[in-house]
Design an enzyme around this catalytic site. Structure first.
Site, PDB file in Angstrom:
ATOM      1  N   TYR A   1       0.823  -1.200   0.000  1.00 56.10           N
ATOM      2  CA  TYR A   1       0.000   0.000   0.000  1.00 56.10           C
ATOM      3  C   TYR A   1       0.857   1.249   0.000  1.00 56.10           C
ATOM      4  O   TYR A   1       2.072   1.181   0.187  1.00 56.10           O
ATOM      5  CB  TYR A   1      -0.957  -0.008   1.197  1.00 56.10           C
ATOM      6  CG  TYR A   1      -0.324   0.297   2.535  1.00 56.10           C
ATOM      7  CD1 TYR A   1       0.485  -0.634   3.183  1.00 56.10           C
ATOM      8  CD2 TYR A   1      -0.536   1.513   3.170  1.00 56.10           C
ATOM      9  CE1 TYR A   1       1.060  -0.354   4.424  1.00 56.10           C
ATOM     10  CE2 TYR A   1       0.028   1.800   4.411  1.00 56.10           C
ATOM     11  CZ  TYR A   1       0.819   0.859   5.031  1.00 56.10           C
ATOM     12  OH  TYR A   1       1.387   1.149   6.240  1.00 56.10           O
TER      13      TYR A   1
ATOM     14  N   ARG B   1       8.295   4.089  -4.611  1.00 56.67           N
ATOM     15  CA  ARG B   1       8.332   3.057  -3.555  1.00 56.67           C
ATOM     16  C   ARG B   1       7.305   1.957  -3.837  1.00 56.67           C
ATOM     17  O   ARG B   1       7.570   0.782  -3.571  1.00 56.67           O
ATOM     18  CB  ARG B   1       8.079   3.677  -2.182  1.00 56.67           C
ATOM     19  CG  ARG B   1       8.228   2.650  -1.064  1.00 56.67           C
ATOM     20  CD  ARG B   1       8.176   3.273   0.307  1.00 56.67           C
ATOM     21  NE  ARG B   1       6.891   3.902   0.547  1.00 56.67           N
ATOM     22  CZ  ARG B   1       6.616   4.683   1.589  1.00 56.67           C
ATOM     23  NH1 ARG B   1       7.551   4.913   2.497  1.00 56.67           N
ATOM     24  NH2 ARG B   1       5.429   5.217   1.741  1.00 56.67           N
TER      25      ARG B   1
ATOM     26  N   ARG C   1      -8.158 -20.763  -1.822  1.00 60.21           N
ATOM     27  CA  ARG C   1      -7.041 -20.459  -0.924  1.00 60.21           C
ATOM     28  C   ARG C   1      -5.898 -21.424  -1.194  1.00 60.21           C
ATOM     29  O   ARG C   1      -6.094 -22.648  -1.195  1.00 60.21           O
ATOM     30  CB  ARG C   1      -7.487 -20.582   0.533  1.00 60.21           C
ATOM     31  CG  ARG C   1      -6.388 -20.245   1.545  1.00 60.21           C
ATOM     32  CD  ARG C   1      -6.941 -20.208   2.961  1.00 60.21           C
ATOM     33  NE  ARG C   1      -5.893 -19.857   3.915  1.00 60.21           N
ATOM     34  CZ  ARG C   1      -5.104 -20.726   4.538  1.00 60.21           C
ATOM     35  NH1 ARG C   1      -5.244 -22.026   4.325  1.00 60.21           N
ATOM     36  NH2 ARG C   1      -4.175 -20.325   5.377  1.00 60.21           N
TER      37      ARG C   1
ATOM     38  N   LYS D   1       6.488  -2.216   1.817  1.00 59.01           N
ATOM     39  CA  LYS D   1       5.339  -1.629   2.511  1.00 59.01           C
ATOM     40  C   LYS D   1       4.116  -2.539   2.376  1.00 59.01           C
ATOM     41  O   LYS D   1       3.177  -2.251   1.619  1.00 59.01           O
ATOM     42  CB  LYS D   1       5.058  -0.223   1.962  1.00 59.01           C
ATOM     43  CG  LYS D   1       4.167   0.616   2.866  1.00 59.01           C
ATOM     44  CD  LYS D   1       4.224   2.060   2.421  1.00 59.01           C
ATOM     45  CE  LYS D   1       3.186   2.928   3.091  1.00 59.01           C
ATOM     46  NZ  LYS D   1       3.298   2.988   4.539  1.00 59.01           N
TER      47      LYS D   1
ATOM     48  N   GLU E   1      11.796   2.004  14.345  1.00 59.97           N
ATOM     49  CA  GLU E   1      10.915   3.080  13.879  1.00 59.97           C
ATOM     50  C   GLU E   1       9.649   3.085  14.726  1.00 59.97           C
ATOM     51  O   GLU E   1       9.469   2.227  15.591  1.00 59.97           O
ATOM     52  CB  GLU E   1      10.591   2.899  12.389  1.00 59.97           C
ATOM     53  CG  GLU E   1       9.982   1.562  12.048  1.00 59.97           C
ATOM     54  CD  GLU E   1       9.891   1.269  10.558  1.00 59.97           C
ATOM     55  OE1 GLU E   1       9.852   2.205   9.744  1.00 59.97           O
ATOM     56  OE2 GLU E   1       9.839   0.070  10.213  1.00 59.97           O
TER      57      GLU E   1
ATOM     58  N   LEU F   1      11.048   0.889   7.150  1.00 65.49           N
ATOM     59  CA  LEU F   1      10.465   1.381   5.910  1.00 65.49           C
ATOM     60  C   LEU F   1      11.238   2.619   5.454  1.00 65.49           C
ATOM     61  O   LEU F   1      11.596   3.455   6.282  1.00 65.49           O
ATOM     62  CB  LEU F   1       8.993   1.749   6.116  1.00 65.49           C
ATOM     63  CG  LEU F   1       8.306   2.110   4.789  1.00 65.49           C
ATOM     64  CD1 LEU F   1       8.029   0.859   3.976  1.00 65.49           C
ATOM     65  CD2 LEU F   1       7.026   2.879   5.016  1.00 65.49           C
TER      66      LEU F   1
HETATM   67  N1  PMP Z   1       7.665   3.442   8.959  1.00 70.18           N
HETATM   68  C1  PMP Z   1       6.522   2.741   8.972  1.00 70.18           C
HETATM   69  C2  PMP Z   1       6.500   1.401   9.637  1.00 70.18           C
HETATM   70  C3  PMP Z   1       5.357   3.265   8.370  1.00 70.18           C
HETATM   71  O1  PMP Z   1       4.226   2.561   8.366  1.00 70.18           O
HETATM   72  C4  PMP Z   1       5.414   4.557   7.779  1.00 70.18           C
HETATM   73  C5  PMP Z   1       4.192   5.192   7.178  1.00 70.18           C
HETATM   74  N2  PMP Z   1       3.612   4.451   6.193  1.00 70.18           N
HETATM   75  C6  PMP Z   1       6.627   5.244   7.796  1.00 70.18           C
HETATM   76  C7  PMP Z   1       7.735   4.664   8.399  1.00 70.18           C
HETATM   77  C8  PMP Z   1       6.765   6.619   7.178  1.00 70.18           C
HETATM   78  O2  PMP Z   1       6.811   6.531   5.790  1.00 70.18           O
HETATM   79  P1  PMP Z   1       6.257   7.728   4.867  1.00 70.18           P
HETATM   80  O3  PMP Z   1       7.027   8.934   5.251  1.00 70.18           O
HETATM   81  O4  PMP Z   1       6.546   7.283   3.493  1.00 70.18           O
HETATM   82  O5  PMP Z   1       4.809   7.851   5.189  1.00 70.18           O
END
Ligand code: PMP
Length: 285
Positions: A31, A50, A99, A149, A181, A205
């Site tokens: 996503y 991305r 499935r 993601k 994070e 991410l």
């Molecule tokens: N880390 C994680 C785990 C996230 O889910 C997100 C937001 N989607 C981010 C970092 C920040 O990424 P972005 O700046 O691209 O929203």
């Protein structure tokens, strides 16, 4: 709301996806979330790049071109009259009709593409920028490809709930003694004017807002150090903050009950938020 599903714009109540969709059964999908300010999209190029990378890493093809995707975003923003808010986009490996762990043949099972908007009036004027948020630290037990993601968001959701239960706003995840994070954002500290944030790898991410903020910080001659930091180092820092596409830059004023710096939002986070919002509005599409 008008939403988009596989080539069609529909009222949300009429939009459906199969119960056999691999996104639903296997969390087999990726996503993106793109912010809208003044009816325009922020960092669209970064989010598309991305998305392509996430899909490639999972052996999925992108079901639309960049131009088509931009047109879909704009159509939804227009139809739903979004001034400030977000566009959510999801691509899953589609509906193989049953499935099965094995990936279906993409020639016979097209991916599922879904987009919808979220209106968030006041997104840029978030009062939290003046007060900051409190975080707890929790162990990072997610899988090892956090650079993709994917829609597997169960543990981040649990982390958010753990934070709420503790009277806080979010959780910073910790692996081998270092912060990876936040549940849905990238984490930073500031010490002696220097911005410190974890280096990129498969363990976090690659935030689109992170890339933009670091670029703008470098352009503003601010010092940046990309390396892991611990919770103790963050608690002893002058400032802490986080970035994400939907929150931009927001200060963190408390970690595990310990005040960061003065316990009030700091000047570096405030300046970066201002620079990011100014620049992003100028380059929005
Ligand atoms: N880390 C994680 C785990 C996230 O889910 C997100 C937001 N989607 C981010 C970092 C920040 O990424 P972005 O700046 O691209 O929203």
């Amino acid at each position: 709301r008008t939403v988009y599903v596989n080539g069609e714009y529909l009222p949300e109540a009429e939009a459906t996806v199969s119960i056999f969709d691999r996104g639903f059964l296997m969390a087999d999908g990726v996503y993106e979330v793109t912010s809208v300010l003044g009816g325009k999209l922020l960092d669209f190029d970064g989010h598309f790049a991305r998305l392509e990378r996430s899909l490639r890493e999972l052996d999925m093809a992108c079901p639309v071109t960049k131009d088509e995707l931009l047109a879909i975003h704009r159509e939804l923003v227009a139809q739903n009259g979004i001034d400030e808010g977000m566009v959510y986009l999801q691509v899953t490996r589609g509906n193989p009709g049953d499935r099965d762990f094995s990936f279906p043949d993409p020639a016979t099972t097209p991916s599922t593409l879904v987009l919808f908007t979220q209106s968030k009036p006041g997104l840029a004027d978030n009062p939290t920028a003046k007060t900051g948020i409190k975080v707890i630290s929790i162990e990072d037990i997610r899988w090892g490809r956090r650079d993709i993601k994917t829609v597997q968001l169960l543990y981040p959701s649990m982390g958010k709930m753990m934070a709420k239960k503790a009277g806080c706003d979010d959780a910073w995840m910790v692996e081998d003694g270092f912060v990876t994070e936040g549940t849905s954002n990238n984490a930073y500290i500031v010490k002696g004017g220097r911005i410190i944030t974890r280096n990129l790898g498969t363990d976090i991410l690659h935030g689109i807002t992170r890339a933009a903020v670091l670029r703008m910080a470098a352009e503003a001659q601010m010092e940046i150090e990309e390396r892991p930091f611990s919770v103790a180092e963050a608690q002893a820092a002058d400032e802490a903050f986080f970035t994400s596409a939907s929150a931009f830059v927001l200060p963190v004023v408390e970690i595990d009950g310990e005040a960061v710096g003065t316990g009030a939002p700091g000047p570096v986070a405030a300046r970066l938020r201002e620079i990011y919002l100014d620049e992003s509005r100028k380059t929005a599409v």
